[in-house]
Design a protein around this motif. Structure first.
Motif, PDB file in Angstrom:
ATOM      1  N   HIS A 196      27.452  32.446 -74.814  1.00 42.09           N
ATOM      2  CA  HIS A 196      28.613  33.195 -74.324  1.00 42.09           C
ATOM      3  C   HIS A 196      28.241  34.274 -73.313  1.00 42.09           C
ATOM      4  CE1 HIS A 196      31.026  31.098 -77.235  1.00 42.09           C
ATOM      5  NE2 HIS A 196      30.279  31.544 -78.238  1.00 42.09           N
ATOM      6  N   LEU A 197      26.943  34.496 -73.122  1.00 46.55           N
ATOM      7  CA  LEU A 197      26.535  35.518 -72.168  1.00 46.55           C
ATOM      8  C   LEU A 197      26.667  34.993 -70.743  1.00 46.55           C
ATOM      9  CD1 LEU A 197      23.373  37.433 -73.445  1.00 46.55           C
ATOM     10  CD2 LEU A 197      25.623  38.346 -72.928  1.00 46.55           C
ATOM     11  N   GLY A 198      27.185  35.833 -69.852  1.00 43.71           N
ATOM     12  CA  GLY A 198      27.310  35.450 -68.449  1.00 43.71           C
ATOM     13  C   GLY A 198      26.311  36.194 -67.583  1.00 43.71           C
ATOM     14  N   TRP A 199      26.586  36.233 -66.282  1.00 40.54           N
ATOM     15  CA  TRP A 199      25.705  36.927 -65.339  1.00 40.54           C
ATOM     16  C   TRP A 199      25.855  38.437 -65.498  1.00 40.54           C
ATOM     17  CZ3 TRP A 199      22.301  34.599 -61.940  1.00 40.54           C
ATOM     18  CH2 TRP A 199      22.385  33.203 -61.846  1.00 40.54           C
ATOM     19  N   ARG A 200      24.711  39.115 -65.493  1.00 39.98           N
ATOM     20  CA  ARG A 200      24.715  40.568 -65.607  1.00 39.98           C
ATOM     21  C   ARG A 200      23.759  41.159 -64.571  1.00 39.98           C
ATOM     22  NH1 ARG A 200      22.476  42.254 -70.340  1.00 39.98           N
ATOM     23  NH2 ARG A 200      21.406  40.254 -70.547  1.00 39.98           N
ATOM     24  N   ALA A 201      23.724  42.487 -64.499  1.00 35.84           N
ATOM     25  CA  ALA A 201      22.896  43.165 -63.497  1.00 35.84           C
ATOM     26  C   ALA A 201      21.743  43.902 -64.154  1.00 35.84           C
ATOM     27  CB  ALA A 201      23.739  44.154 -62.696  1.00 35.84           C
ATOM     28  N   ASN A 208      24.804  51.536 -70.787  1.00 39.52           N
ATOM     29  CA  ASN A 208      25.447  50.444 -71.517  1.00 39.52           C
ATOM     30  C   ASN A 208      26.614  49.817 -70.771  1.00 39.52           C
ATOM     31  OD1 ASN A 208      23.678  50.716 -73.609  1.00 39.52           O
ATOM     32  ND2 ASN A 208      24.964  52.126 -74.765  1.00 39.52           N
ATOM     33  N   LYS A 209      27.466  50.637 -70.190  1.00 39.87           N
ATOM     34  CA  LYS A 209      28.699  50.130 -69.593  1.00 39.87           C
ATOM     35  C   LYS A 209      28.423  49.078 -68.526  1.00 39.87           C
ATOM     36  CE  LYS A 209      33.078  49.895 -68.651  1.00 39.87           C
ATOM     37  NZ  LYS A 209      34.022  49.285 -69.573  1.00 39.87           N
ATOM     38  N   VAL A 210      27.564  49.398 -67.585  1.00 35.72           N
ATOM     39  CA  VAL A 210      27.289  48.466 -66.489  1.00 35.72           C
ATOM     40  C   VAL A 210      26.296  47.396 -66.920  1.00 35.72           C
ATOM     41  CG1 VAL A 210      26.497  48.261 -64.104  1.00 35.72           C
ATOM     42  CG2 VAL A 210      27.760  50.291 -64.823  1.00 35.72           C
ATOM     43  N   ALA A 211      25.319  47.767 -67.730  1.00 35.01           N
ATOM     44  CA  ALA A 211      24.294  46.814 -68.154  1.00 35.01           C
ATOM     45  C   ALA A 211      24.891  45.642 -68.924  1.00 35.01           C
ATOM     46  CB  ALA A 211      23.237  47.517 -69.003  1.00 35.01           C
ATOM     47  N   HIS A 212      25.995  45.874 -69.611  1.00 33.34           N
ATOM     48  CA  HIS A 212      26.610  44.822 -70.412  1.00 33.34           C
ATOM     49  C   HIS A 212      27.806  44.165 -69.722  1.00 33.34           C
ATOM     50  CE1 HIS A 212      24.301  46.990 -73.541  1.00 33.34           C
ATOM     51  NE2 HIS A 212      24.189  45.785 -74.074  1.00 33.34           N
ATOM     52  N   PHE A 213      28.064  44.581 -68.504  1.00 33.21           N
ATOM     53  CA  PHE A 213      29.190  44.024 -67.752  1.00 33.21           C
ATOM     54  C   PHE A 213      28.832  42.616 -67.277  1.00 33.21           C
ATOM     55  CE2 PHE A 213      31.524  43.909 -63.513  1.00 33.21           C
ATOM     56  CZ  PHE A 213      32.764  43.641 -64.073  1.00 33.21           C
ATOM     57  N   GLU A 214      29.627  41.640 -67.667  1.00 26.21           N
ATOM     58  CA  GLU A 214      29.418  40.256 -67.231  1.00 26.21           C
ATOM     59  C   GLU A 214      30.431  39.932 -66.139  1.00 26.21           C
ATOM     60  OE1 GLU A 214      29.256  37.525 -70.557  1.00 26.21           O
ATOM     61  OE2 GLU A 214      28.530  39.144 -71.848  1.00 26.21           O
ATOM     62  N   PHE A 215      29.955  39.393 -65.033  1.00 26.34           N
ATOM     63  CA  PHE A 215      30.818  39.196 -63.877  1.00 26.34           C
ATOM     64  C   PHE A 215      30.649  37.789 -63.311  1.00 26.34           C
ATOM     65  CE2 PHE A 215      26.991  41.703 -63.041  1.00 26.34           C
ATOM     66  CZ  PHE A 215      26.304  40.913 -62.131  1.00 26.34           C
ATOM     67  N   GLU A 216      31.665  37.358 -62.546  1.00 24.36           N
ATOM     68  CA  GLU A 216      31.646  36.048 -61.884  1.00 24.36           C
ATOM     69  C   GLU A 216      31.434  36.172 -60.382  1.00 24.36           C
ATOM     70  OE1 GLU A 216      33.754  36.746 -65.156  1.00 24.36           O
ATOM     71  OE2 GLU A 216      35.214  36.534 -63.547  1.00 24.36           O
ATOM     72  N   VAL A 217      31.549  37.405 -59.875  1.00 24.53           N
ATOM     73  CA  VAL A 217      31.412  37.656 -58.436  1.00 24.53           C
ATOM     74  C   VAL A 217      30.549  38.888 -58.237  1.00 24.53           C
ATOM     75  CG1 VAL A 217      32.633  38.222 -56.289  1.00 24.53           C
ATOM     76  CG2 VAL A 217      33.703  36.676 -57.949  1.00 24.53           C
ATOM     77  N   VAL A 218      29.626  38.823 -57.289  1.00 22.65           N
ATOM     78  CA  VAL A 218      28.856  40.004 -56.924  1.00 22.65           C
ATOM     79  C   VAL A 218      28.870  40.122 -55.405  1.00 22.65           C
ATOM     80  CG1 VAL A 218      26.639  38.738 -56.949  1.00 22.65           C
ATOM     81  CG2 VAL A 218      26.658  41.237 -57.143  1.00 22.65           C
ATOM     82  N   ILE A 219      29.144  41.334 -54.918  1.00 19.67           N
ATOM     83  CA  ILE A 219      29.234  41.610 -53.481  1.00 19.67           C
ATOM     84  C   ILE A 219      28.124  42.581 -53.100  1.00 19.67           C
ATOM     85  CG2 ILE A 219      30.672  42.458 -51.600  1.00 19.67           C
ATOM     86  CD1 ILE A 219      31.967  40.087 -52.880  1.00 19.67           C
ATOM     87  N   GLY A 220      27.265  42.186 -52.188  1.00 22.65           N
ATOM     88  CA  GLY A 220      26.200  43.055 -51.710  1.00 22.65           C
ATOM     89  C   GLY A 220      26.674  43.890 -50.534  1.00 22.65           C
ATOM     90  N   ALA A 221      26.731  45.208 -50.736  1.00 20.11           N
ATOM     91  CA  ALA A 221      27.164  46.118 -49.676  1.00 20.11           C
ATOM     92  C   ALA A 221      26.217  47.311 -49.604  1.00 20.11           C
ATOM     93  CB  ALA A 221      28.595  46.589 -49.932  1.00 20.11           C
ATOM     94  N   ASP A 222      24.939  47.031 -49.851  1.00 15.63           N
ATOM     95  CA  ASP A 222      23.957  48.114 -49.915  1.00 15.63           C
ATOM     96  C   ASP A 222      23.132  48.244 -48.637  1.00 15.63           C
ATOM     97  OD1 ASP A 222      22.985  45.629 -50.594  1.00 15.63           O
ATOM     98  OD2 ASP A 222      21.542  46.352 -52.055  1.00 15.63           O
ATOM     99  N   GLY A 223      23.695  47.807 -47.499  1.00 17.13           N
ATOM    100  CA  GLY A 223      23.032  48.027 -46.216  1.00 17.13           C
ATOM    101  C   GLY A 223      21.958  47.015 -45.911  1.00 17.13           C
TER     102      GLY A 223
END
Length: 689
Positions: A196-201, A208-223
Motif C-alpha cells: 500500500h506504500l506509494g512514492w515518497r520523498a 513526519n508530515k512530508v516524509a510520509h506524504f505519498e504522491f502521484e505527481v512530483v514537479i521539479g522547480a528547484d532551478g
C-alpha cells in the motif's frame, strides 16, 4: 454579537492586513498562522480550508481578493475544482514558477505540498514581465496584495516581491508549504512487503508530515540544480559576454524618484555615451540597464579587456569557467566597477550608491557569462514500480533556462507552469500514460520559441489549455511511440504500444495517408529550399545528407541565425551540427542524431528524417517567412543583420543618435536582461539562459 466576538472580528481584520503587508517570507508565515488561529481554522484541513477562510473572514479587503481568485477558479478547465480531486502532488521549490504551478494545481483540486530548502526570499534582481504575465498576475489579485504592482508604465518586479505575492496567494488557497526542507530524491514503493506504500520523498530533515506524504505527481522547480533524475540537459553556448548585476539600497527619497530608468534595449544608450563612459572611468560596456524597484538594480555587459585593465579579472584565460572563477576575480574592484558604471549612467543623480546585501550578508553584486544556456531534453517522464505510477515534470529554470538578454524567464516559466498543470489534469482524467507524455513533449517544443509577439494576444482567455495560449498549436507533433523511453518501470519491461483513443486528435495513419503526408512534406521542403546554392531536394533521405537543405529551411525563416553563403557542402558534419543545434535552441526541435553521425551514415533513415522534418512543417506551414520573422523582430531589420545579442544591442545603439541627458525611446521587442538569479557570491560561468 458580544464584545468578545466583535473583538475577534476586528482582530482578524487587523491580522489579515498584517499578513498581506508582510515583507518577508517568515513574516508572511507568521501572519498567516496568527490569522488562522484567530479564525479557528487550519491550512491542513484539505480541501475545505479556502471555503472556511472565506466564510469566517468577512472583511472587504479579503473579499476583494477572494473575488479575483473565485473568478479564476470558476474556469471550465478546473471542473469546479474537481478535475484533479484525489491527486496528490509534491512541488520542489518555492520560487515563482514552483508557486505558480502549485496555485494552478490547487485550482484543479489537487492536494499540493511544497518543500523549500530556505526560509528567506532575498533575490533583489528584477524580472521583466511580458504583457500576458502582468495580466495573469492582476487576475490573481496581485494588485490587492502588492499595491505598487506594475503601476503606470512599470513592467517589472523584483524576484523577492513576486515570490511574496505568489506565496500569499498559495497560502490563502490552502497550499501546504514547508520551509527549511531539502528534497534529496525519490523513494520508490517498497514492493510486495508493503503493497500500500506509494512514492515518497527523501527529505532533510525527515519531518513526519512530508516524509510520509505519498504522491502521484512530483514537479521539479528547484532551478538549474534540479535534483530529479531522468532529465538530460543540453548546453548551448555563444560568444563570450560578461554580465554584471548590482543592487543598491533604494531609500525612496525624492531625489531618487526623479532619476529615470534605463529599460533594457528599448532605451539603449548610443555609441557616444559608451565612449564618454570609457574615457571618464575606464569602464567599457556594451549595454546597461537600470530598473528602480525595491533596490536600484543595474545590469550591464562588460568588455573583458576593460575588466582586466581595471583589475576586476586578475588573469586572462581562454576557459570561461577559469576566467570568472572566484579566485580570479577581485571582489573590491568589481564593486568599484559596478558603482562607477551606475553613477555615470544616471548622470550622478543618485545621491548615495550603497550596495544592498544579498542572502549571504555581502554586497549584492554578481558577475557571470550569460551566453551559456541549459535546456532539459524532455519536460516529463513517468516512473512505475510495484504497480505505482509517478508522473514527473519540470518547470522554470529546471526545464529551460531563459536566455538572459531576452527577458524570457518568468514569461516562459509561467507558460511551462500552465502546461504542467494541463498535463496533471490529463493524468488525473485517465488519459493513457504515453498519450500524456506525448502531448506534454509536443507542447514543450513550442516553449523555446515563444515571444511576446507570437503568443495569443487575448490574455483574458488564457487558461491552462495550451490552445488558449499558443496559436496554431499541434499537441500531437509526437505520437506515443516516440516517448516510450520516457516511461520506465522497475523491471524495465517494454511497454505495449497504446491503442489510439477516441479523443486523440492524431489517429494512427493508414499507409495511403502516410504516403500522402510524405508527398506534401516533400513539396513543402522543396518550396522552402528553392533557389539555395547547392541544394536540390528530390527526396526525404539523401537530399539532406550535406546539411545544406536543413540550413536553408532555417535560413528561410530566420536569416539572422545562419550565414548561408559561408557554408561549404563538403563540411557535412559541421553543417548538420549547426542546423541541429539551432533547430533545438531556436525552434525547440530535438535532433535525431549528431552531425558526426549524419556524416558517417550512407543514407539517412527515411522514417527518422520524415519525423524530424514534420516538426518544421507543422510549426511553419501556415506562416510565411516574412510573418514569422516579424514575430521575432517587431518590424525591425536590425536583428536580421546580426549574429548575436551583443552585436544586436551594439548595432541598435549605434543607430540611435542622442546627446547625453534625456532618454530617447526606441521601441523594439522587449529584450530585458533582468532574469539572472544565480547566487551573487558564486560567480558562475553558466548563465540563466
Amino acid at each position: 454579537m458580544g464584545d468578545s466576538g466583535k473583538s475577534r472580528i476586528e482582530q482578524s481584520h487587523l491580522l489579515f492586513d498584517r499578513f498581506i503587508q508582510a515583507t518577508t517570507c517568515k513574516g508572511t508565515f507568521k501572519g498567516f498562522q496568527e490569522l488562522c488561529e484567530t479564525l479557528g481554522i487550519s491550512n491542513l484541513d484539505f480541501p475545505n480550508f479556502y471555503t472556511k477562510l472565506k466564510s469566517k473572514l468577512n472583511y472587504w479587503k479579503a473579499k476583494a481578493l477572494f473575488a479575483k481568485l473565485d473568478k479564476r477558479s470558476s474556469h471550465k478547465d478546473y471542473k469546479k475544482n474537481t478535475a484533479c480531486a484525489n491527486t496528490k502532488c509534491l512541488v520542489i521549490g518555492a520560487g515563482p514558477c514552483g508557486l505558480r504551478t502549485a496555485i494552478e494545481l490547487m485550482f484543479l483540486g489537487a492536494k499540493v505540498i511544497i518543500v523549500e530548502k530556505r526560509d528567506t526570499f532575498s533575490r533583489n534582481n528584477v524580472l521583466h514581465l511580458w504583457p500576458y504575465t502582468i495580466q495573469d498576475l492582476r487576475n490573481l489579485g496581485a494588485k490587492k496584495i502588492y499595491g505598487k504592482f506594475c503601476a503606470g508604465a512599470i513592467d517589472h518586479i523584483s524576484i523577492r516581491q513576486l515570490q511574496l505575492v505568489l506565496l500569499k496567494i498559495a497560502l490563502i488557497l490552502g497550499t501546504e508549504i514547508h520551509l527549511n526542507v531539502e528534497f534529496r530524491g525519490l523513494l520508490p514503493p517498497r514492493g510486495q512487503k508493503n503493497p500500500h506504500l506509494g512514492w515518497r520523498a527523501d527529505i532533510n530533515p525527515p519531518i513526519n508530515k512530508v516524509a510520509h506524504f505519498e504522491f502521484e505527481v512530483v514537479i521539479g522547480a528547484d532551478g538549474r540544480r534540479n535534483t530529479l533524475e531522468g532529465f538530460k540537459r543540453k548546453e548551448f553556448r555563444g560568444k563570450l559576454a560578461i554580465a554584471i548585476t548590482a543592487n543598491f539600497i533604494n531609500r525612496h527619497t525624492r531625489e531618487e524618484a526623479q532619476v529615470e530608468e534605463i529599460s533594457g534595449v528599448a532605451f539603449i544608450f548610443n555609441q557616444k555615451f559608451f565612449q564618454d563612459l570609457r574615457e571618464a572611468t575606464g569602464v567599457d560596456l556594451e549595454n546597461i540597464v537600470y530598473y528602480k524597484d525595491d533596490t536600484h538594480y543595474f545590469v550591464m555587459t562588460a568588455k573583458k579587456q576593460s575588466l582586466l585593465v581595471k583589475g576586476v579579472i586578475l588573469e586572462d584565460y581562454a576557459d570561461t569557467e577559469k576566467l570568472l572563477s572566484r579566485n580570479n576575480v577581485n571582489q573590491e574592484a568589481l564593486l568599484n566597477y559596478a558603482r562607477e558604471a551606475a553613477d555615470f549612467s544616471t548622470n550622478h543623480m543618485l545621491p548615495q550608491l550603497d550596495f544592498a546585501m544579498n542572502h549571504y550578508g555581502q554586497p549584492d553584486v554578481a558577475m557571470f557569462d550569460f551566453t551559456c544556456m541549459y535546456a532539459s531534453e524532455n519536460a516529463s517522464l513517468i516512473r512505475e514500480e510495484s504497480g505505482k505510477r509517478l508522473l514527473v515534470a519540470l518547470v522554470g529554470d529546471s526545464l529551460l533556462e531563459p536566455f538572459w538578454p531576452m527577458g524570457t524567464g518568468i514569461a516562459r516559466g509561467f507558460l511551462a507552469a500552465f502546461d504542467a498543470a494541463w498535463m496533471v489534469r490529463s493524468w488525473a482524467q485517465g488519459t493513457p500514460p504515453l498519450n500524456v507524455l506525448a502531448e506534454r513533449e509536443s507542447i514543450y517544443r513550442l516553449l523555446p520559441q515563444t515571444t511576446p509577439q507570437n503568443i495569443s494576444k487575448d490574455f483574458n482567455l488564457y487558461s491552462i489549455d495550451p490552445v488558449t495560449r499558443y496559436p496554431k498549436v499541434n499537441i500531437h507533433v509526437l505520437d506515443p511511440n516516440q516517448v516510450r523511453r520516457l516511461y520506465t518501470t522497475g523491471d524495465q519491461k517494454i511497454l505495449p504500444t497504446p491503442e489510439p483513443t477516441a479523443s486523440s486528435r492524431s489517429p494512427r495513419m493508414k499507409q495511403s495517408d502516410s504516403l500522402a503526408r510524405s508527398s506534401k512534406l516533400l513539396a513543402w521542403c522543396q518550396k522552402q529550399t528553392q533557389g539555395y546554392r547547392n541544394v536540390s531536394v528530390v527526396d526525404l533521405t539523401t537530399s539532406w545528407k550535406s546539411g545544406l537543405a536543413l540550413c536553408a529551411i532555417i535560413h528561410r525563416y530566420r536569416p539572422d541565425l545562419i550565414d548561408f553563403q559561408q557554408l561549404n557542402e563538403k563540411n557535412v558534419e559541421s553543417n548538420n551540427q549547426l542546423a541541429f543545434d539551432i533547430a533545438e535552441r531556436e525552434f525547440g526541435i530535438c535532433p535525431i542524431m549528431t552531425g558526426k553521425e549524419m556524416a558517417s551514415v550512407g543514407e539517412p533513415d527515411k522514417l527518422s528524417m520524415v519525423m524530424y522534418l514534420l516538426q518544421f512543417y507543422e510549426m511553419l506551414k501556415d506562416t510565411t517567412p516574412e510573418e514569422y520573422l516579424l514575430g521575432f523582430h517587431d518590424k525591425s531589420n536590425l536583428a536580421a543583420a546580426t549574429k548575436s545579442p551583443i552585436s544586436f544591442l551594439t548595432r541598435l545603439g549605434q543607430n540611435i543618435t542622442r546627446k547625453r541627458g534625456p532618454k530617447v525611446t526606441v521601441r523594439h521587442e522587449p529584450v530585458r536582461p533582468a532574469e539572472k538569479q544565480n547566487d551573487p557570491l558564486i560567480p558562475p560561468t553558466l548563465c540563466k539562459g
